[in-house]
Design a protein around this motif. Structure first.
Motif, PDB file in Angstrom:
ATOM      1  N   LEU A  45       0.845  -1.195   0.000  1.00 35.00           N
ATOM      2  CA  LEU A  45       0.000   0.000   0.000  1.00 35.00           C
ATOM      3  C   LEU A  45       0.876   1.239   0.000  1.00 35.00           C
ATOM      4  N   GLN A  46       0.518   2.206  -0.821  1.00 34.36           N
ATOM      5  CA  GLN A  46       1.234   3.481  -0.861  1.00 34.36           C
ATOM      6  C   GLN A  46       0.503   4.492   0.009  1.00 34.36           C
ATOM      7  N   ILE A  47       1.200   5.040   0.995  1.00 32.41           N
ATOM      8  CA  ILE A  47       0.585   6.030   1.881  1.00 32.41           C
ATOM      9  C   ILE A  47       0.509   7.372   1.144  1.00 32.41           C
ATOM     10  N   LYS A  50      -1.416  11.443   5.726  1.00 32.08           N
ATOM     11  CA  LYS A  50      -1.506  11.010   7.132  1.00 32.08           C
ATOM     12  C   LYS A  50      -1.936  12.226   7.936  1.00 32.08           C
ATOM     13  N   TYR A  59      -4.447   7.146   7.994  1.00 38.32           N
ATOM     14  CA  TYR A  59      -3.624   6.957   6.808  1.00 38.32           C
ATOM     15  C   TYR A  59      -4.542   6.672   5.611  1.00 38.32           C
ATOM     16  N   CYS A  61      -4.386   5.322   1.960  1.00 36.32           N
ATOM     17  CA  CYS A  61      -3.437   4.542   1.176  1.00 36.32           C
ATOM     18  C   CYS A  61      -4.043   4.134  -0.165  1.00 36.32           C
TER      19      CYS A  61
END
Length: 711
Positions: A45-47, A50, A59, A61
């Motif tokens: 998963l790409q954040i 936040k 977060y 994602c």
């Protein structure tokens, strides 16, 4: 079951977006990496963002690829913590709707040769089972269902399961819920379970009733199945039941007609019943213990059991309701069904919420259920499977029960496109199906241009709407008991009065119009909601004698019946129905809500007067003109002094005058030349005349409505 080691939460909010909430109490709410796993697959998963939110780090994602709905996914953080991926706001996205829209007509229970097939739309479920229980059995059989395309789950049972009770067990977000089939057509007492029935056993042929030429030919009479017959002197045997509402040739204590035969004799065209789809608020096994109007919907396609002779027999309510409708058709009347598709009784307990949590209801900007209805939930009709459900349900009631029209409760909660689809479905099955609704603008998260409201009447021109402007101008404000309208002697704002009695089509100024055509306006001064007109008169004129109140009431009802548009009467309005001052009787006892047939005898003269006005409306097309252009062409406002209003109609080689005097004083009027037969005045109404007036100066009695026909 819920994962026991859940330390944080993760939600699928869009097709490729996951929101993760890590509480500060868990590793200070910090994780630099997340991945998603199912079986042997591991997806990073790409954040994206936040932020802090209420003791959590939130977060947002993103991931690549497609989620396979129906499969369980897990989210793992950098600390090795694990939680199940829950279905979140993704269900309220257009992409979800597009992916899972199912256009089949076989949801619920269908029969094929020697098998019974069960289908449930549950796209977010990771497991679904069918629960079957024999009619006399104590133990249930659990059968796994198979996931098919478009989020539909299916199973076939190759044996006769008639009269079996059934429900679905649905696993969503690691929780099992038991739900009654949303498409259920028969239920056990209290609506606790679906019941499998063979509807061909209840078949009745479709009546041969020719459609009305135009909605303005309708005269609607609103009642409640229990109210209609429960009075001790109704002369009806099956009091409070479907069968009682359908009894013919019943007599009151005076030997005069009551019940359905009386309604036929009155001259109306449509009987509108308050909801009779399955509702909460009345114990079906002890129906006389409680009272309810029926605006607590449980199951939209199954009849209510408290009106049946045997609520424990699922066939009883179906057969008896069909018999009632058949009886009404047999005497040439039609049935309007009050439908409550705008909300359910309790959202959390509804089949909709248990089967596809969060999908069927609107949510506000912070994700909480919206409450434009005022009862805790708003149906999200703009979603494709919700719209399909409403249209399917309407189609079912027409095809199976031969319903002739629908009254949409709080229609302003629903969206324009849904109502257009409802209209199309009705037209495809039965021409002339009447659709009316409450087009109030309510605070629900739907854009104003999408709401099925009076403001948007031009977008739904073949659907009529309750004209609250007519109601308040003629009667006085519904929300201020002591406010008096024109028919109660208020002599102000005569332009507005002329506007509403001529169809609210902008007769003087087109820019002021409420509707484009008169067939869109349902004209009324009284309905089941709020105080009856008689009770309002008692409050407004506590010291007036009975005769004055009768005159005001007669005038207001007469204006309803002779205005352009669709007239709507509340049952008992013609004999001064009272609820003893109760303004909201939705669960008041029979003593408040019952139709008091003794008053029909007591005020027989007024009943005859209303019958006469109905005959006049039916006999003279000038009182039910089809289009706004017709009204502009054939109606000429007459100029009188003071508070008196008049219209001259020239149509079909006839000249008719309608004159109204709401004041307590006689008024002098000047009639056009010629001889004028008096069809209606303060004492008499009918298509035959007892008095003839000469053109020139005449006197109009106080608080009176007058109809004159040129000889």
């Amino acid at each position: 079951m819920i994962s026991a080691d859940r330390k944080f939460h993760a939600y699928l909010d869009e097709m490729n977006i996951i929101t993760i909430l890590l509480p500060f109490s868990y590793h200070n709410g910090i994780s630099s990496t997340f991945y998603m796993t199912t079986d042997a697959e591991k997806i990073p998963l790409q954040i994206l963002t936040k932020i802090d939110i209420e003791h959590n780090h939130k977060y947002v994602c993103q991931f690549e690829g497609d989620i396979l709905f129906g499969r369980q996914y897990w989210i793992i953080d950098e600390h090795g913590g694990k939680t199940d991926l829950q279905i979140g706001a993704v269900i309220r996205t257009d992409s979800f709707d597009e992916k899972f829209y199912y256009d089949g007509n076989d949801l619920g229970v269908t029969f094929h040769a020697d098998q019974t097939r069960f289908k449930l739309w549950a796209p977010t479920a990771t497991g679904v089972k069918l629960k079957l229980r024999p009619p006399a059995g104590q133990f249930s059989e659990i059968i796994k269902m198979r996931r098919e395309a478009r989020g539909v789950w299916s199973v076939s049972v190759n044996r006769d399961v008639e009269a079996y009770q059934y429900s679905f067990l649905v696993l969503v977000n690691q929780e099992w819920h038991e739900a009654v089939d949303p498409y259920v057509k028969a239920v056990s007492a209290g609506g606790e379970n679906g019941v499998i029935v063979k509807l061909e056993k209840t078949y009745r042929p479709r009546p041969d009733l020719s459609p009305l030429d135009n909605p303005v030919d309708a005269i609607i009479y609103e009642t409640h199945i229990r109210d209609f017959s429960i009075h001790k002197n109704s002369g009806i045997q099956n009091k409070g039941l479907y069968l009682g509402a359908g009894e013919l040739n019943t007599k009151g204590k005076d030997g005069e007609t009551t019940g359905l035969s009386y309604i036929k004799d009155l001259g109306v065209t449509h009987i509108e019943y308050l909801p009779f789809h399955d509702f909460a608020g009345v114990d079906e096994l002890h129906p006389n213990k409680d009272y309810n109007w029926g605006y607590n919907p449980l199951h939209f396609n199954a009849p209510e059991g408290s009106y049946a002779t045997d609520p424990t027999n699922p066939y009883s309510r179906i057969i008896e309701l069909k018999k009632l409708i058949d009886q009404i058709h047999s005497i040439g009347l039609r049935v309007i069904m009050d439908v409550v598709y705008n909300h359910v009784f309790i959202r959390e307990n509804s089949s909709f919420e248990k089967v596809v949590p969060g999908y069927y209801f609107r949510h506000n900007e912070i994700g909480l259920p919206s409450n434009g209805t005022g009862v805790g939930n708003d149906i999200a009709s703009e979603r494709r499977m919700v719209r399909k459900y409403i249209v399917d349900s309407v189609r079912y009631w027409i095809e199976e029960y031969h319903i002739d029209g629908f009254r949409f409760d709080l229609m302003g909660i629903l969206d324009v496109e849904t109502m257009i689809e409802v209209r199309k479905a009705c037209d495809n099955i039965k021409k002339g199906t009447l659709i009316i609704g409450e087009g109030w603008s309510l605070n629900t998260p739907l854009s104003a241009d999408q709401k099925a409201t009076i403001v948007n009447q031009a977008k739904i021109p073949q659907i009529a709407q309750f004209n609250d402007k007519f109601r308040d101008i003629i009667k006085g404000s519904t929300f201020n008991l002591f406010d008096k309208g024109y028919a109660l002697g208020n002599e102000h704002n005569l332009d507005a009065v002329m506007e509403v009695i001529t169809g609210s089509i902008g007769l003087a100024k087109r820019g002021n119009r409420l509707f484009n055509e008169p067939s869109q306006s349902v004209n009324y001064v009284e309905c089941h909601d709020n105080h009856t007109l008689w009770d309002k008169l008692l409050a407004c004129f506590p010291n007036e004698d009975l005769g004055i109140r009768i005159r005001y009431h007669r005038l207001a009802t007469g204006i309803v019946l002779l205005s352009q548009g669709i007239p709507f009467l509340h049952s008992g309005q013609e004999f001064f129905r009272t609820k003893h001052g109760e303004g909201n009787s939705y669960r008041s006892p029979d003593a408040i809500n019952q139709l008091d047939w003794d008053r029909k005898s007591q005020f027989k003269d007024n009943v005859e007067y209303i019958k006469g006005l109905i005959k006049i409306r039916k006999a003279f097309p000038c009182f039910r003109m089809r289009t706004s252009e017709e009204i502009r062409t054939h109606l000429c406002p007459l100029s009188f002094t003071s508070s008196t209003l008049g219209c001259l109609f020239k149509m079909n080689h006839e000249e008719v005058i309608l004159m109204i005097n709401p004041s307590k004083n006689k008024q002098f009027t000047t009639l056009p030349s010629g001889e004028w037969s008096v069809l209606a005045n303060h004492e008499h109404a009918g298509i035959s005349s007892k008095v003839v007036l000469q053109g020139g100066e005449n006197t109009m009695e106080p608080i009176s409505l007058n109809v004159l026909l040129k000889k």
